[in-house]
Design a protein around this motif. Structure first.
Motif, PDB file in Angstrom:
ATOM      1  N   ALA A   4      57.839  -9.183  49.614  1.00  0.00           N
ATOM      2  CA  ALA A   4      58.813  -9.249  48.518  1.00  0.00           C
ATOM      3  C   ALA A   4      58.050  -9.507  47.216  1.00  0.00           C
ATOM      4  N   VAL A   5      58.541  -8.945  46.119  1.00  0.00           N
ATOM      5  CA  VAL A   5      57.870  -9.098  44.828  1.00  0.00           C
ATOM      6  C   VAL A   5      58.819  -9.728  43.815  1.00  0.00           C
ATOM      7  N   VAL A   6      58.323 -10.750  43.116  1.00  0.00           N
ATOM      8  CA  VAL A   6      59.070 -11.340  42.004  1.00  0.00           C
ATOM      9  C   VAL A   6      58.242 -11.144  40.738  1.00  0.00           C
ATOM     10  N   ASN A   7      58.814 -10.479  39.761  1.00  0.00           N
ATOM     11  CA  ASN A   7      58.140 -10.225  38.484  1.00  0.00           C
ATOM     12  C   ASN A   7      58.885 -11.040  37.427  1.00  0.00           C
ATOM     13  N   MET A   8      58.250 -12.099  36.912  1.00  0.00           N
ATOM     14  CA  MET A   8      58.983 -13.053  36.085  1.00  0.00           C
ATOM     15  C   MET A   8      58.588 -13.039  34.608  1.00  0.00           C
ATOM     16  N   ASN A   9      59.578 -13.280  33.766  1.00  0.00           N
ATOM     17  CA  ASN A   9      59.345 -13.628  32.375  1.00  0.00           C
ATOM     18  C   ASN A   9      59.348 -15.144  32.259  1.00  0.00           C
ATOM     19  N   TYR A  10      58.809 -15.649  31.162  1.00  0.00           N
ATOM     20  CA  TYR A  10      58.812 -17.093  30.906  1.00  0.00           C
ATOM     21  C   TYR A  10      58.958 -17.295  29.406  1.00  0.00           C
ATOM     22  N   ARG A  11      59.358 -18.491  29.007  1.00  0.00           N
ATOM     23  CA  ARG A  11      59.529 -18.771  27.584  1.00  0.00           C
ATOM     24  C   ARG A  11      58.185 -18.649  26.864  1.00  0.00           C
ATOM     25  N   LEU A  12      58.205 -17.994  25.724  1.00  0.00           N
ATOM     26  CA  LEU A  12      56.969 -17.756  24.979  1.00  0.00           C
ATOM     27  C   LEU A  12      56.730 -18.882  23.976  1.00  0.00           C
ATOM     28  N   ALA A  13      55.451 -19.200  23.794  1.00  0.00           N
ATOM     29  CA  ALA A  13      55.079 -20.293  22.889  1.00  0.00           C
ATOM     30  C   ALA A  13      55.287 -19.885  21.432  1.00  0.00           C
ATOM     31  N   ASP A  14      55.598 -20.874  20.606  1.00  0.00           N
ATOM     32  CA  ASP A  14      55.622 -20.673  19.152  1.00  0.00           C
ATOM     33  C   ASP A  14      55.198 -21.985  18.492  1.00  0.00           C
ATOM     34  N   MET A  15      55.328 -22.079  17.191  1.00  0.00           N
ATOM     35  CA  MET A  15      54.861 -23.253  16.447  1.00  0.00           C
ATOM     36  C   MET A  15      55.431 -24.569  16.997  1.00  0.00           C
ATOM     37  N   ASN A  16      56.683 -24.514  17.443  1.00  0.00           N
ATOM     38  CA  ASN A  16      57.359 -25.741  17.896  1.00  0.00           C
ATOM     39  C   ASN A  16      57.367 -25.925  19.411  1.00  0.00           C
ATOM     40  N   HIS A  17      56.885 -24.917  20.128  1.00  0.00           N
ATOM     41  CA  HIS A  17      56.933 -24.974  21.596  1.00  0.00           C
ATOM     42  C   HIS A  17      55.584 -24.552  22.179  1.00  0.00           C
ATOM     43  N   PRO A  18      54.692 -25.521  22.437  1.00  0.00           N
ATOM     44  CA  PRO A  18      53.397 -25.168  23.025  1.00  0.00           C
ATOM     45  C   PRO A  18      53.567 -24.603  24.433  1.00  0.00           C
ATOM     46  N   PRO A  19      52.589 -23.812  24.878  1.00  0.00           N
ATOM     47  CA  PRO A  19      52.731 -23.168  26.195  1.00  0.00           C
ATOM     48  C   PRO A  19      52.761 -24.166  27.356  1.00  0.00           C
ATOM     49  N   TYR A  20      52.014 -25.248  27.178  1.00  0.00           N
ATOM     50  CA  TYR A  20      51.926 -26.231  28.272  1.00  0.00           C
ATOM     51  C   TYR A  20      52.611 -27.519  27.853  1.00  0.00           C
ATOM     52  N   PRO A  21      53.528 -28.074  28.686  1.00  0.00           N
ATOM     53  CA  PRO A  21      53.852 -27.658  30.064  1.00  0.00           C
ATOM     54  C   PRO A  21      55.031 -26.687  30.181  1.00  0.00           C
ATOM     55  N   MET A  22      55.571 -26.197  29.068  1.00  0.00           N
ATOM     56  CA  MET A  22      56.791 -25.369  29.093  1.00  0.00           C
ATOM     57  C   MET A  22      56.712 -24.236  30.118  1.00  0.00           C
ATOM     58  N   GLN A  23      55.610 -23.476  30.104  1.00  0.00           N
ATOM     59  CA  GLN A  23      55.535 -22.291  30.963  1.00  0.00           C
ATOM     60  C   GLN A  23      55.299 -22.659  32.429  1.00  0.00           C
ATOM     61  N   ILE A  24      54.627 -23.775  32.658  1.00  0.00           N
ATOM     62  CA  ILE A  24      54.468 -24.276  34.029  1.00  0.00           C
ATOM     63  C   ILE A  24      55.836 -24.705  34.563  1.00  0.00           C
ATOM     64  N   ASN A  25      56.655 -25.312  33.691  1.00  0.00           N
ATOM     65  CA  ASN A  25      58.005 -25.703  34.102  1.00  0.00           C
ATOM     66  C   ASN A  25      58.842 -24.485  34.486  1.00  0.00           C
ATOM     67  N   ASP A  26      58.632 -23.371  33.782  1.00  0.00           N
ATOM     68  CA  ASP A  26      59.368 -22.150  34.125  1.00  0.00           C
ATOM     69  C   ASP A  26      58.969 -21.631  35.511  1.00  0.00           C
ATOM     70  N   ILE A  27      57.688 -21.706  35.817  1.00  0.00           N
ATOM     71  CA  ILE A  27      57.251 -21.301  37.171  1.00  0.00           C
ATOM     72  C   ILE A  27      57.872 -22.232  38.209  1.00  0.00           C
ATOM     73  N   ASP A  28      57.882 -23.541  37.905  1.00  0.00           N
ATOM     74  CA  ASP A  28      58.560 -24.515  38.785  1.00  0.00           C
ATOM     75  C   ASP A  28      59.983 -24.058  39.083  1.00  0.00           C
ATOM     76  N   ASN A  29      60.703 -23.706  38.020  1.00  0.00           N
ATOM     77  CA  ASN A  29      62.114 -23.324  38.170  1.00  0.00           C
ATOM     78  C   ASN A  29      62.281 -22.100  39.056  1.00  0.00           C
ATOM     79  N   VAL A  30      61.408 -21.101  38.872  1.00  0.00           N
ATOM     80  CA  VAL A  30      61.506 -19.882  39.679  1.00  0.00           C
ATOM     81  C   VAL A  30      61.181 -20.184  41.149  1.00  0.00           C
TER      82      VAL A  30
END
Length: 245
Positions: A60-86
């Motif tokens: 089975a294949v899961v191809n995921m998007n995640y929230r993208l970083a910007d000035m107010n939202h650093p990539p870590y831990p936000m994107q790791i949290n998205d993987i957690d959720n999936v």
């Protein structure tokens, strides 16, 4: 099933491709796109998705998007949290989807960094059976990064802030332990964004900790490659997935 929502952000969506004759033992490969943590889309991993569905149709294949970083939202831990959720959602829906809770990761560039980091430091249920990094950053404290004069590269790294403690925490190299899953690494010797030390240092630590791994450095490869090198990647990756997932 396309664009399955796993959160309230427009980026918190994944596509899941379930094999027809699946069982509760059907393994899942999660694909994570690159784009410097602040850009990119799951569609960029379609070639990998098509390759797996054609060459390894029982997975089975899961191809995921995640929230993208910007000035107010650093990539870590936000994107790791998205993987957690999936991963948590896939575990909860394992019976409904008729799949196993055992997973593997294939990530490219920033997505490879996230795949390694989640597999090494955040897999509390020990679900990850293999992880693949294609040109993924592994060490944000690498002198080749810290001393770079490349402004584009500097901008990418600055997204993580300048706390050495945080940079260490977000570096797969420093989160690697002897319990890590089998790891396959692909890097290009002429990559303008990823110094070869990023792949070599992780390979050396995998070796030192006796973690099952494979490492390929393409002498003419940049931040990606085509032709014979790409065919070599495909063959090695397929064999590694078959052996470990």
């Amino acid at each position: 099933m396309l664009n399955v929502e796993y959160g309230s952000s427009s980026h918190q969506k994944y596509d899941i491709y379930l094999p027809k004759n699946r069982t509760k033992d059907t393994k899942v490969l999660i694909l994570i796109h690159g784009g410097g943590w602040n850009a990119g889309d799951k569609s960029e991993m379609d070639a990998f998705k098509d390759f797996i569905r054609e060459q390894l149709p029982e997975i089975a294949v899961v191809n995921m998007n995640y929230r993208l970083a910007d000035m107010n939202h650093p990539p870590y831990p936000m994107q790791i949290n998205d993987i957690d959720n999936v991963v948590n959602e896939l575990r909860k829906k394992a019976k409904e989807f008729h799949i196993s809770t055992e997973i593997g990761f294939i990530g490219a560039s920033a997505g490879a960094h996230l795949s390694l980091l989640w597999s090494y430091a955040h897999d509390t249920q020990k679900q990850v059976k293999m992880v693949c990094s294609i040109v993924g950053p592994t060490n944000f404290l690498d002198k080749a990064y810290l001393n770079t004069t490349n402004q584009d590269l500097r901008g990418l790294l600055d997204q993580f802030g300048n706390s050495s403690e945080l940079l260490k925490e977000a570096s797969p190299l420093y989160q690697l332990t002897s319990n890590a899953p089998p790891t396959i690494l692909f890097y290009g010797a002429k990559d303008p964004l990823i110094p070869i030390s990023q792949g070599i240092d992780l390979r050396d630590k995998l070796m030192e900790l006796n973690v099952k791994h494979q490492f390929t450095l393409y002498p003419e490869g940049g931040h990606g490659w085509v032709g014979i090198d790409l065919m070599d990647t495909s063959l090695k990756l397929k064999a590694f997935i078959q052996e470990n997932l």
